[in-house]
Structures are given as C-alpha cells and as structure tokens.
Design an enzyme around this catalytic site. Sequence first.
Site, PDB file in Angstrom:
ATOM      1  N   ASN A 188      30.512  40.784  23.995  1.00 52.74           N
ATOM      2  CA  ASN A 188      31.970  40.669  24.088  1.00 52.74           C
ATOM      3  C   ASN A 188      32.548  40.417  22.687  1.00 52.74           C
ATOM      4  O   ASN A 188      32.346  39.360  22.094  1.00 52.74           O
ATOM      5  CB  ASN A 188      32.312  39.510  25.042  1.00 52.74           C
ATOM      6  CG  ASN A 188      33.799  39.341  25.256  1.00 52.74           C
ATOM      7  OD1 ASN A 188      34.581  39.391  24.318  1.00 52.74           O
ATOM      8  ND2 ASN A 188      34.176  39.103  26.491  1.00 52.74           N
ATOM      9  N   LYS A 198      34.797  37.244  22.218  1.00 50.66           N
ATOM     10  CA  LYS A 198      34.069  35.985  22.037  1.00 50.66           C
ATOM     11  C   LYS A 198      33.588  35.864  20.596  1.00 50.66           C
ATOM     12  O   LYS A 198      33.675  34.803  19.978  1.00 50.66           O
ATOM     13  CB  LYS A 198      32.854  35.922  22.972  1.00 50.66           C
ATOM     14  CG  LYS A 198      33.162  35.551  24.408  1.00 50.66           C
ATOM     15  CD  LYS A 198      31.857  35.363  25.160  1.00 50.66           C
ATOM     16  CE  LYS A 198      32.093  35.208  26.651  1.00 50.66           C
ATOM     17  NZ  LYS A 198      30.833  35.040  27.385  1.00 50.66           N
ATOM     18  N   ASP A 228      27.499  29.800  28.442  1.00 50.29           N
ATOM     19  CA  ASP A 228      27.613  30.096  29.865  1.00 50.29           C
ATOM     20  C   ASP A 228      28.831  29.337  30.345  1.00 50.29           C
ATOM     21  O   ASP A 228      29.021  28.162  30.012  1.00 50.29           O
ATOM     22  CB  ASP A 228      26.360  29.684  30.644  1.00 50.29           C
ATOM     23  CG  ASP A 228      26.336  30.356  32.017  1.00 50.29           C
ATOM     24  OD1 ASP A 228      26.702  31.547  32.109  1.00 50.29           O
ATOM     25  OD2 ASP A 228      25.961  29.704  33.000  1.00 50.29           O
ATOM     26  N   SER A 229      29.670  30.030  31.057  1.00 50.34           N
ATOM     27  CA  SER A 229      30.916  29.397  31.474  1.00 50.34           C
ATOM     28  C   SER A 229      31.342  29.931  32.824  1.00 50.34           C
ATOM     29  O   SER A 229      30.844  30.955  33.287  1.00 50.34           O
ATOM     30  CB  SER A 229      32.007  29.635  30.428  1.00 50.34           C
ATOM     31  OG  SER A 229      32.052  30.989  30.051  1.00 50.34           O
ATOM     32  N   PHE A 241      40.950  37.816  30.796  1.00 48.23           N
ATOM     33  CA  PHE A 241      39.994  38.504  31.658  1.00 48.23           C
ATOM     34  C   PHE A 241      39.508  37.523  32.714  1.00 48.23           C
ATOM     35  O   PHE A 241      39.896  36.360  32.721  1.00 48.23           O
ATOM     36  CB  PHE A 241      38.815  39.059  30.836  1.00 48.23           C
ATOM     37  CG  PHE A 241      38.055  38.025  30.063  1.00 48.23           C
ATOM     38  CD1 PHE A 241      36.929  37.424  30.602  1.00 48.23           C
ATOM     39  CD2 PHE A 241      38.467  37.630  28.792  1.00 48.23           C
ATOM     40  CE1 PHE A 241      36.227  36.455  29.894  1.00 48.23           C
ATOM     41  CE2 PHE A 241      37.765  36.671  28.070  1.00 48.23           C
ATOM     42  CZ  PHE A 241      36.643  36.083  28.635  1.00 48.23           C
ATOM     43  N   GLY A 242      38.664  37.981  33.603  1.00 45.68           N
ATOM     44  CA  GLY A 242      38.109  37.102  34.634  1.00 45.68           C
ATOM     45  C   GLY A 242      39.187  36.517  35.528  1.00 45.68           C
ATOM     46  O   GLY A 242      40.070  37.224  36.016  1.00 45.68           O
ATOM     47  N   TYR A 243      39.118  35.208  35.714  1.00 46.51           N
ATOM     48  CA  TYR A 243      40.032  34.511  36.625  1.00 46.51           C
ATOM     49  C   TYR A 243      41.349  34.083  35.970  1.00 46.51           C
ATOM     50  O   TYR A 243      42.147  33.399  36.601  1.00 46.51           O
ATOM     51  CB  TYR A 243      39.333  33.261  37.191  1.00 46.51           C
ATOM     52  CG  TYR A 243      38.095  33.561  37.992  1.00 46.51           C
ATOM     53  CD1 TYR A 243      38.180  33.859  39.358  1.00 46.51           C
ATOM     54  CD2 TYR A 243      36.834  33.538  37.407  1.00 46.51           C
ATOM     55  CE1 TYR A 243      37.044  34.126  40.106  1.00 46.51           C
ATOM     56  CE2 TYR A 243      35.693  33.814  38.151  1.00 46.51           C
ATOM     57  CZ  TYR A 243      35.802  34.108  39.497  1.00 46.51           C
ATOM     58  OH  TYR A 243      34.677  34.384  40.230  1.00 46.51           O
ATOM     59  N   ASP A 244      41.578  34.484  34.723  1.00 48.47           N
ATOM     60  CA  ASP A 244      42.777  34.048  33.988  1.00 48.47           C
ATOM     61  C   ASP A 244      44.092  34.245  34.756  1.00 48.47           C
ATOM     62  O   ASP A 244      44.969  33.378  34.702  1.00 48.47           O
ATOM     63  CB  ASP A 244      42.865  34.750  32.628  1.00 48.47           C
ATOM     64  CG  ASP A 244      41.817  34.250  31.636  1.00 48.47           C
ATOM     65  OD1 ASP A 244      41.047  33.336  31.990  1.00 48.47           O
ATOM     66  OD2 ASP A 244      41.775  34.774  30.516  1.00 48.47           O
ATOM     67  N   HIS A 282      38.509  26.361  27.703  1.00 51.93           N
ATOM     68  CA  HIS A 282      37.202  25.696  27.774  1.00 51.93           C
ATOM     69  C   HIS A 282      36.316  26.117  26.611  1.00 51.93           C
ATOM     70  O   HIS A 282      35.665  25.289  25.982  1.00 51.93           O
ATOM     71  CB  HIS A 282      36.529  26.004  29.116  1.00 51.93           C
ATOM     72  CG  HIS A 282      36.507  27.468  29.477  1.00 51.93           C
ATOM     73  ND1 HIS A 282      37.639  28.244  29.517  1.00 51.93           N
ATOM     74  CD2 HIS A 282      35.489  28.293  29.808  1.00 51.93           C
ATOM     75  CE1 HIS A 282      37.322  29.491  29.863  1.00 51.93           C
ATOM     76  NE2 HIS A 282      36.022  29.544  30.036  1.00 51.93           N
TER      77      HIS A 282
END
Length: 198
Positions: free
Chosen positions: A10, A13, A70-71, A153-156, A181
Amino acid sequence: MNTVLIATANKGKAREFETLFTPLGYQIKTLLDYPDAIDVEETGTTFEENAVLKAETISKQYNVMTIADDSGLIVDALNGEPGVYSARYAGEEKDDEANIDKVLEKLKDVPKDKRTAHFHCTLAVARPGDKTITVTGQCEGTITKERIGTNGFGYDPIFWVEDKKRTLAQLDQDEKNEISHRGNAIKLLAIMLPTLVK
C-alpha cells in the site's frame, strides 16, 4: 543509504513512514520493490502476533529492518468484531464494501449510543539480530447508520469521529494522519526512533 522495508504493498501507508525516516537518511522500500517477498499468512489471534509475524518473516528474508502493521476495527456491540478479521470480515476476497455492509447489517437495530468502536493499529519493528519491538495506536469513534464521505478506505465511511464531527472518509489525508490509529502508532514510533536507528 540504509533501507527500511515497510511490509505492505500500500503506497499510502509507505508515504506515512517516509516522512519519519527520510530525514534520518533512510530509504523507504515496500513489498512492491520486492516482488518475490514471502506472502505471510496472518495466523495470529491478535494484532500484535500478526504484525510481529509479518515483520520478522520479511526481515529475515531480506536481512533488513522491517516494519509491519496489523490493524482493524473493533466494535463494542459486536463483542470486538471484526477485530483481526477486519480485512476479510465478509469473506476471503477482502471486499471493503461487503465488509461495511456486514457491519451495518449486524448493527441495524443497535441505538446510536451503543455503536461505539475504535480502530486499533500495532506496528512491529524487526531488525536483524535484534529484539522485535511493537507500538500501538488507537482512534475512538462510533459507527454511523450509513456511508458518509468518499476519502480513505476500508471502514472509513462509517467511522464517525466526534471531535471532527465527520467520518474518517470526510477527512483529508493530513487530518486523518493527525488522529488515526496508524498515525498515533507512528507518533510513538517516532519517539523511539533514536534508539532504533543508532
């Protein structure tokens, strides 16, 4: 120039780490620079176990300082789900939209004041011949009833940050890094850097 390998493909990141390490004379590489990298299976039951597993495996393969993270999302009303399974909550194909749908469906009858959640990130730093260290960061929020915003991205899009009165998907990258986080974990890592890069 010394190299730090970020165990991710990514680019977003990786950019977060570049601001930390480049001024110290380190070059940031990612798994995109190492196409033959081992695909580390995340068999741990905690974020820390998975981060350490990834960092140590890749560090040993290339004999270079490696940072892995890992998150995931922890929803209180779901007893901590999706947790370490955040990326593949709705199935192995890691579908962000399906994952969001699953969370919203499970919370459909849960009132606003019971929709508390937080994002968790553990960073592991593995160095050849040295003990692996970890740092963690969190971001508190609540789960909305529907998607709001198109950034991130993801749950944002369903993660509401009360201080900002917006979801993470409504924040620009700098605003998100300030409170996220991963951003919080990176800040802790920055404090420890002088002992890591000596």
